[in-house]
Structure formats: C-alpha cells, structure tokens
Write a protein that holds these residues in place. Structure first.
Motif, PDB file in Angstrom:
ATOM      1  N   PRO A 139       0.805  -1.229   0.000  1.00 31.67           N
ATOM      2  CA  PRO A 139       0.000   0.000   0.000  1.00 31.67           C
ATOM      3  C   PRO A 139       0.839   1.280   0.000  1.00 31.67           C
ATOM      4  O   PRO A 139       0.498   2.243  -0.688  1.00 31.67           O
ATOM      5  CB  PRO A 139      -0.831  -0.129   1.285  1.00 31.67           C
ATOM      6  CG  PRO A 139      -0.974  -1.602   1.471  1.00 31.67           C
ATOM      7  CD  PRO A 139       0.354  -2.171   1.038  1.00 31.67           C
ATOM      8  N   LEU A 140       1.955   1.296   0.746  1.00 30.74           N
ATOM      9  CA  LEU A 140       2.770   2.510   0.784  1.00 30.74           C
ATOM     10  C   LEU A 140       3.375   2.805  -0.580  1.00 30.74           C
ATOM     11  O   LEU A 140       3.322   3.946  -1.064  1.00 30.74           O
ATOM     12  CB  LEU A 140       3.889   2.371   1.822  1.00 30.74           C
ATOM     13  CG  LEU A 140       4.792   3.598   1.958  1.00 30.74           C
ATOM     14  CD1 LEU A 140       4.000   4.799   2.454  1.00 30.74           C
ATOM     15  CD2 LEU A 140       5.984   3.315   2.871  1.00 30.74           C
ATOM     16  N   ILE A 141       3.936   1.798  -1.238  1.00 34.74           N
ATOM     17  CA  ILE A 141       4.542   2.005  -2.551  1.00 34.74           C
ATOM     18  C   ILE A 141       3.477   2.380  -3.579  1.00 34.74           C
ATOM     19  O   ILE A 141       3.697   3.249  -4.439  1.00 34.74           O
ATOM     20  CB  ILE A 141       5.308   0.745  -2.998  1.00 34.74           C
ATOM     21  CG1 ILE A 141       6.424   0.427  -2.005  1.00 34.74           C
ATOM     22  CG2 ILE A 141       5.866   0.925  -4.395  1.00 34.74           C
ATOM     23  CD1 ILE A 141       7.464   1.501  -1.848  1.00 34.74           C
ATOM     24  N   ARG A 297      -7.549   7.981   0.045  1.00 31.59           N
ATOM     25  CA  ARG A 297      -7.421   6.597  -0.394  1.00 31.59           C
ATOM     26  C   ARG A 297      -6.962   5.755   0.788  1.00 31.59           C
ATOM     27  O   ARG A 297      -6.056   6.154   1.533  1.00 31.59           O
ATOM     28  CB  ARG A 297      -6.419   6.488  -1.539  1.00 31.59           C
ATOM     29  CG  ARG A 297      -6.273   5.083  -2.123  1.00 31.59           C
ATOM     30  CD  ARG A 297      -5.243   5.078  -3.249  1.00 31.59           C
ATOM     31  NE  ARG A 297      -5.138   3.789  -3.905  1.00 31.59           N
ATOM     32  CZ  ARG A 297      -4.251   3.505  -4.861  1.00 31.59           C
ATOM     33  NH1 ARG A 297      -3.417   4.449  -5.278  1.00 31.59           N
ATOM     34  NH2 ARG A 297      -4.206   2.293  -5.408  1.00 31.59           N
ATOM     35  N   LYS A 298      -7.576   4.587   0.957  1.00 34.11           N
ATOM     36  CA  LYS A 298      -7.200   3.651   2.011  1.00 34.11           C
ATOM     37  C   LYS A 298      -6.955   2.285   1.379  1.00 34.11           C
ATOM     38  O   LYS A 298      -7.816   1.770   0.666  1.00 34.11           O
ATOM     39  CB  LYS A 298      -8.304   3.550   3.064  1.00 34.11           C
ATOM     40  CG  LYS A 298      -8.653   4.868   3.733  1.00 34.11           C
ATOM     41  CD  LYS A 298      -9.864   4.728   4.632  1.00 34.11           C
ATOM     42  CE  LYS A 298     -10.294   6.059   5.225  1.00 34.11           C
ATOM     43  NZ  LYS A 298     -11.555   5.937   6.022  1.00 34.11           N
ATOM     44  N   ASN A 320      -7.185  -4.879  -0.376  1.00 35.26           N
ATOM     45  CA  ASN A 320      -8.404  -4.097  -0.535  1.00 35.26           C
ATOM     46  C   ASN A 320      -8.026  -2.639  -0.745  1.00 35.26           C
ATOM     47  O   ASN A 320      -7.158  -2.108  -0.057  1.00 35.26           O
ATOM     48  CB  ASN A 320      -9.299  -4.230   0.697  1.00 35.26           C
ATOM     49  CG  ASN A 320     -10.537  -3.344   0.619  1.00 35.26           C
ATOM     50  OD1 ASN A 320     -10.591  -2.282   1.228  1.00 35.26           O
ATOM     51  ND2 ASN A 320     -11.528  -3.778  -0.152  1.00 35.26           N
ATOM     52  N   ASP A 321      -8.687  -1.963  -1.708  1.00 35.49           N
ATOM     53  CA  ASP A 321      -8.319  -0.611  -2.108  1.00 35.49           C
ATOM     54  C   ASP A 321      -9.569   0.245  -2.222  1.00 35.49           C
ATOM     55  O   ASP A 321     -10.530  -0.129  -2.901  1.00 35.49           O
ATOM     56  CB  ASP A 321      -7.593  -0.676  -3.454  1.00 35.49           C
ATOM     57  CG  ASP A 321      -6.925   0.633  -3.838  1.00 35.49           C
ATOM     58  OD1 ASP A 321      -6.495   1.370  -2.935  1.00 35.49           O
ATOM     59  OD2 ASP A 321      -6.809   0.896  -5.050  1.00 35.49           O
ATOM     60  N   LYS A 322      -9.577   1.439  -1.560  1.00 33.19           N
ATOM     61  CA  LYS A 322     -10.745   2.327  -1.564  1.00 33.19           C
ATOM     62  C   LYS A 322     -10.318   3.769  -1.822  1.00 33.19           C
ATOM     63  O   LYS A 322      -9.329   4.245  -1.268  1.00 33.19           O
ATOM     64  CB  LYS A 322     -11.486   2.262  -0.219  1.00 33.19           C
ATOM     65  CG  LYS A 322     -12.061   0.897   0.130  1.00 33.19           C
ATOM     66  CD  LYS A 322     -12.743   0.930   1.492  1.00 33.19           C
ATOM     67  CE  LYS A 322     -13.321  -0.425   1.848  1.00 33.19           C
ATOM     68  NZ  LYS A 322     -13.963  -0.421   3.200  1.00 33.19           N
ATOM     69  N   ILE A 323     -11.084   4.460  -2.665  1.00 33.76           N
ATOM     70  CA  ILE A 323     -10.900   5.885  -2.922  1.00 33.76           C
ATOM     71  C   ILE A 323     -12.256   6.573  -2.780  1.00 33.76           C
ATOM     72  O   ILE A 323     -13.289   6.015  -3.181  1.00 33.76           O
ATOM     73  CB  ILE A 323     -10.336   6.145  -4.335  1.00 33.76           C
ATOM     74  CG1 ILE A 323      -8.938   5.540  -4.466  1.00 33.76           C
ATOM     75  CG2 ILE A 323     -10.280   7.636  -4.641  1.00 33.76           C
ATOM     76  CD1 ILE A 323      -8.340   5.683  -5.848  1.00 33.76           C
ATOM     77  N   THR A 324     -12.253   7.777  -2.219  1.00 38.40           N
ATOM     78  CA  THR A 324     -13.488   8.538  -2.010  1.00 38.40           C
ATOM     79  C   THR A 324     -14.329   8.589  -3.285  1.00 38.40           C
ATOM     80  O   THR A 324     -13.841   8.936  -4.360  1.00 38.40           O
ATOM     81  CB  THR A 324     -13.156   9.978  -1.572  1.00 38.40           C
ATOM     82  OG1 THR A 324     -12.329   9.929  -0.416  1.00 38.40           O
ATOM     83  CG2 THR A 324     -14.430  10.747  -1.260  1.00 38.40           C
ATOM     84  N   ASN A 325     -15.609   8.213  -3.163  1.00 39.15           N
ATOM     85  CA  ASN A 325     -16.601   8.282  -4.255  1.00 39.15           C
ATOM     86  C   ASN A 325     -16.252   7.397  -5.453  1.00 39.15           C
ATOM     87  O   ASN A 325     -16.720   7.654  -6.566  1.00 39.15           O
ATOM     88  CB  ASN A 325     -16.793   9.731  -4.740  1.00 39.15           C
ATOM     89  CG  ASN A 325     -17.279  10.644  -3.645  1.00 39.15           C
ATOM     90  OD1 ASN A 325     -18.105  10.239  -2.807  1.00 39.15           O
ATOM     91  ND2 ASN A 325     -16.795  11.878  -3.628  1.00 39.15           N
ATOM     92  N   GLN A 326     -15.461   6.346  -5.223  1.00 33.00           N
ATOM     93  CA  GLN A 326     -15.116   5.410  -6.288  1.00 33.00           C
ATOM     94  C   GLN A 326     -15.472   3.981  -5.862  1.00 33.00           C
ATOM     95  O   GLN A 326     -15.606   3.696  -4.676  1.00 33.00           O
ATOM     96  CB  GLN A 326     -13.621   5.473  -6.621  1.00 33.00           C
ATOM     97  CG  GLN A 326     -13.126   6.827  -7.058  1.00 33.00           C
ATOM     98  CD  GLN A 326     -13.617   7.214  -8.436  1.00 33.00           C
ATOM     99  OE1 GLN A 326     -13.994   6.375  -9.245  1.00 33.00           O
ATOM    100  NE2 GLN A 326     -13.626   8.520  -8.715  1.00 33.00           N
ATOM    101  N   ARG A 327     -15.623   3.101  -6.854  1.00 31.24           N
ATOM    102  CA  ARG A 327     -15.810   1.696  -6.553  1.00 31.24           C
ATOM    103  C   ARG A 327     -14.580   1.169  -5.814  1.00 31.24           C
ATOM    104  O   ARG A 327     -13.453   1.463  -6.185  1.00 31.24           O
ATOM    105  CB  ARG A 327     -15.978   0.862  -7.830  1.00 31.24           C
ATOM    106  CG  ARG A 327     -17.076   1.311  -8.776  1.00 31.24           C
ATOM    107  CD  ARG A 327     -17.074   0.372  -9.984  1.00 31.24           C
ATOM    108  NE  ARG A 327     -18.000   0.800 -11.028  1.00 31.24           N
ATOM    109  CZ  ARG A 327     -17.679   1.608 -12.016  1.00 31.24           C
ATOM    110  NH1 ARG A 327     -16.447   2.085 -12.097  1.00 31.24           N
ATOM    111  NH2 ARG A 327     -18.572   1.944 -12.923  1.00 31.24           N
ATOM    112  N   SER A 328     -14.789   0.372  -4.761  1.00 29.41           N
ATOM    113  CA  SER A 328     -13.654  -0.252  -4.095  1.00 29.41           C
ATOM    114  C   SER A 328     -13.171  -1.436  -4.924  1.00 29.41           C
ATOM    115  O   SER A 328     -13.890  -1.959  -5.778  1.00 29.41           O
ATOM    116  CB  SER A 328     -14.038  -0.719  -2.685  1.00 29.41           C
ATOM    117  OG  SER A 328     -15.046  -1.705  -2.749  1.00 29.41           O
ATOM    118  N   GLY A 329     -11.939  -1.849  -4.692  1.00 27.57           N
ATOM    119  CA  GLY A 329     -11.368  -2.954  -5.448  1.00 27.57           C
ATOM    120  C   GLY A 329     -10.695  -3.957  -4.533  1.00 27.57           C
ATOM    121  O   GLY A 329     -10.147  -3.600  -3.486  1.00 27.57           O
TER     122      GLY A 329
END
Length: 340
Positions: A139-141, A297-298, A320-329
């Motif tokens: 996640p950091l990279i 983003r988280k 797991n990847d999340k961005i404000t107002n976007q579909r999570s992945g």
C-alpha cells in the motif's frame, strides 16, 4: 627457456592478482505472479500472469576494482524487465538502463557517484514497510509511486520517479549504524539553469531499531528530463522495531505542489511482519489525503512470504483498495521470486 618460464609465471601471477582485485558480476531478480486484480475505481476485474508482484524484475552488470589504499572504482548497469512477456523496462519507452547506469569512487570518505541511481525517496520507503519494494501489493509504494489511469485521477505522491538521471551523489561512510546520501540532479534545460532536483536521505540501523527518512525538492521529471509544471516538495519519516515475534512499521509523509491551490498530500502507514515457519506474515494499512481535490485513499494488504531457499521465495497476497466516491477494489496474487 628458464627466463621465458619465469616471465610467463610472472605474467600469470600478475594476471591472477589483477583478477583478484577486480570483479564483474551478472546479477538480477525475476518475479512473476498469477492474480486477479481490481484497483479502486476500476470498472472491471483482470485475471493476469504478470511480472514483479513483490519486486520489479531486473538484470544487469555490477563491478568493482580495487585501486589500492582503500580506494575502489565501481559501476552499475542494470535494466528492468517484465518476465511475463520478456519486454524490457517497467513501461513503454522506459530507458534501457533505467534502474542503474552509473560509475563511482568509494573509500574511507564514503563514495561519490555520477549517473542514474535511486532517487532519495526510494530506499527509505522500501526499508520502512513490510512489503518492501512491491509496486503491486505494498500500500505505501502504491500510494507513493503508482498513479492510476482508470479515470479516478489518482496521482502518485512521488514527484519524479524512484530513480534520478544525471545525478551527483555523495554517500557518507557508516557512523555507528548511521549513514546518509546527499543527491543533486542536473536539470540540463537550456535557459533553465535553476531548474534542478535536490534531495537527501538517512538510515539508522541500531540492533532491532530502524529509522529512515528522505526529503526532495524537485523541478525535473524522470526517467527522462522534462520540466515539471510546478515545484514539488516531498518528505517522509519511517521507523520499525523488531521485537522478535513481531516487527511493527510506522511512517508519515507530506507532499506540497506549488500550484495555484498549494495542493498538499499526507500519507500515514502502519504495518507489521511476523516470522512463521520459514516465512513471514505481512500486513500493511495506508491512508493518503489530498487537499485538492478533497479525496482520500485507504489500502490494506495481508500476505505470506515463504522462503524455499536464501534466493527463492513464494508468496500469496490479498489487498483491498478504496478511494473517495469510487468503486472499491479487491486484488489477490500468488507468485514466485528468484534472485541470481
């Protein structure tokens, strides 16, 4: 005949001595994985066999010559490669030796290097997170170095690649576990003599404690020299402590873009690794906030890296990847990594 034999023996001895004083090696790493990938904002999932799940694959040449009196000459010529296709580089039009292309002198004073080498931001971020230099699952990279081209507009924190061309680098010797690098990249822009990159980083390894950090002030984009639209400043502090049963990681960094809005980004990371059997359990969570636009983003990853030998390991990771107002992945991958 006797003189001829003596001369031949002397020549062979000198040749052996010269050989002992110089070393050139072919070295590298190959890493490939099979996975199912969907980043935040992606419209669809991709099933892939891809390269560089835990480390970007590379190969090349490194050498050193002992000049006597503690002085050594060194060189590095290394290139990235995508082992799933055999394609050179990390992406289209990546220079051939985009990983390393440099020559240096080293001794008791430290070292002085000229050419292309790591940017100040790269090695501290690798040392300071449990997934190391994974451009796929760390996640950091991902937050720091990998922009998204899926319509989300998510930009990387790093202003100018993880490597800088046209560098002059001074590296200090080690002082009780402490070392540092001071780096200057010449912009080489006609009429823009003041447009250059400057940065520094430090490392402290004291028993179980690791402390590191970097600062960059950048005007020039990489891997090829072009002017950035705005000056960018970026810093980060990272640390880890090995308790034996678990090694926690912590970092915080900020980025400022000198545009009309003075855009700012802030990144916080917490992670850990724990030895289990011949491998390590890895976990990492990162949050990045941008001021303009106001989004965050988280990303969370957990995985297991198992060593078959000192040079070969296999790994499995879910993310797991999340961005404000976007579909999570959600993404997952299983791969193998071999060093040579």
């Amino acid at each position: 005949m006797k003189k001829t034999l003596i001369a031949l023996g002397t020549t062979l001895l000198c040749g052996a001595t010269a050989h002992a004083q110089s070393k050139v090696e072919i070295t590298g790493l190959t890493d490939a994985f099979v996975g199912s990938m969907k980043m935040a904002g992606d419209p669809n999932r991709r099933s892939v066999v891809d390269s560089g799940g835990m480390t970007t694959s590379w190969f090349g040449f490194k050498g050193t010559e002992d000049l006597g009196g503690g002085l050594k000459a060194n060189f590095q010529l290394t290139s990235f490669i995508k082992v799933d296709t055999g394609t050179q580089g990390r992406f289209a039009n990546d220079p051939f030796f985009s990983r390393d292309a440099n020559v240096s002198l080293s001794g008791d004073f430290g070292s002085v290097l000229l050419g292309r080498w790591m940017a100040p931001n790269f090695l501290p971020s690798v040392v300071g997170n449990p997934f190391g230099d994974s451009f796929v699952f760390s996640p950091l990279i991902l937050h720091k170095d990998v922009p998204l081209f899926n319509g989300t507009g998510w930009r990387a924190m790093t202003p100018s690649d993880t490597g800088w061309s046209n560098q002059l680098v001074y590296s200090t010797p080690k002082f009780g576990g402490f070392s540092a690098n001071v780096q200057y990249q010449f912009g080489e822009q006609p009429g823009q003599g003041g447009k250059n990159n400057f940065g520094a980083n430090f490392f402290y390894f004291g028993g179980p404690l690791t402390l590191t950090g970097f600062y960059e002030n950048t005007d020039i984009a990489n891997p090829t020299n072009t002017l950035l639209a705005n000056n960018q400043k970026y810093w980060m502090l990272l640390g880890a402590y090995d308790f034996g049963m678990v090694k926690p990681f912590l970092s915080y960094g900020e980025k400022k873009i000198s545009d009309t809005a003075d855009t700012k980004g802030k990144t916080f990371q917490v992670g850990a690794s724990a030895p289990i059997g011949n491998g390590k359990l890895l976990a990492e969570w990162v949050k990045t906030d941008w001021s303009t636009p106001d989004v965050n983003r988280k990303t969370f990853s957990v995985g297991y890296d198992y060593f078959l030998s000192k040079r070969t390991d296999v790994y499995a990771v879910v993310m797991n990847d999340k961005i404000t107002n976007q579909r999570s992945g959600n993404s997952m991958g299983v791969g193998i990594r071999h060093r040579f």
